[in-house]
Design a protein around this motif. Structure first.
Motif, PDB file in Angstrom:
ATOM      1  N   HIS A  47       0.575  -1.201   0.530  1.00  7.44           N
ATOM      2  CA  HIS A  47       0.488   0.307   0.241  1.00  7.44           C
ATOM      3  C   HIS A  47       0.892   0.983  -0.236  1.00  7.44           C
ATOM      4  N   HIS A  89      -2.853   4.903   3.558  1.00  9.83           N
ATOM      5  CA  HIS A  89      -3.977   4.395   4.047  1.00  9.83           C
ATOM      6  C   HIS A  89      -4.472   4.082   4.984  1.00  9.83           C
ATOM      7  N   THR A  92      -3.382   1.105   6.106  1.00  9.29           N
ATOM      8  CA  THR A  92      -1.806   1.025   6.214  1.00  9.29           C
ATOM      9  C   THR A  92      -1.434   1.720   8.052  1.00  9.29           C
ATOM     10  N   TRP A 166       0.906  -1.887  -6.637  1.00  4.13           N
ATOM     11  CA  TRP A 166      -0.044  -0.490  -5.927  1.00  4.13           C
ATOM     12  C   TRP A 166       1.218   0.943  -6.760  1.00  4.13           C
TER      13      TRP A 166
END
Length: 188
Positions: A47, A89, A92, A166
């Motif tokens: 991420h 995120h 995350t 990603w």
């Protein structure tokens, strides 16, 4: 007379991004890993687009809160000795908080490149994890998915593919190549 430099080199192939269905299956298997550090580390790689070495070199002050602009991950010195920030995120960020809550106090360790004492983010029992731990955990997760490659062998997925996945996801969402280069720490 022919010299070695006269022979054209084979182009280096880069790991390809994972297809969306394979990405979902692999990341679901990563979420079920028993190794907390590997589970969190691989998810952060997926991420944020970090390289494995950049992940392991993160220091305690790597998460920066910019208020209404969200939390960002400060990657101090990557492969090209450049500093950059990457948006985090919510999932995350919660995983990074989870790691910090169980990490406990650790002593500073010498930075491998600069030699100065550094408080690394990923430390267990006074030691930094090896990249091979993340590679093995990812291989285990892929094996658990049951995905196979062209030779009916378990599909080979490497951590760097999470970075490409990603980046591909962001490019497909319409991010400009210049912005993507900045997030990935590329100069060209």
């Amino acid at each position: 007379v022919l010299f070695a430099a006269d022979i054209p080199r084979e182009p280096k192939t880069l790991p390809r991004a994972l297809a969306p269905d394979i990405d979902r299956a692999v990341m679901a298997a990563v979420c079920d890993l028993d190794d907390t550090m590997a589970r969190i580390g691989l998810t952060v790689l997926r991420h944020t687009g970090l390289r494995i070495g950049e992940l392991l070199d993160l220091e305690l002050d790597c998460v920066v809160d910019y208020g209404q602009h969200g939390s960002w991950l400060r990657v101090s010195l990557g492969k090209l000795n450049t500093e950059r920030t990457v948006p985090l995120h919510d999932v995350t960020l919660s995983l990074l908080d989870e790691w910090m809550s169980q990490r406990g106090p650790q002593r500073a360790l010498p930075h491998p490149r600069q030699g100065r004492p550094a408080d690394f983010f990923f430390v267990e029992h006074g030691k930094r994890p090896y990249p091979s731990r993340l590679r093995r955990a990812l291989a285990l997760a892929v094996e658990r998915t049951g995905l196979v490659g062209p030779n009916d062998q378990p599909l080979r997925v490497v951590p760097h593919q999470l970075r490409h996945t990603w980046a591909t996801e962001l490019a497909n969402a319409g991010m400009s190549l210049q912005a993507l280069m900045a997030l990935l720490g590329h100069q060209s």
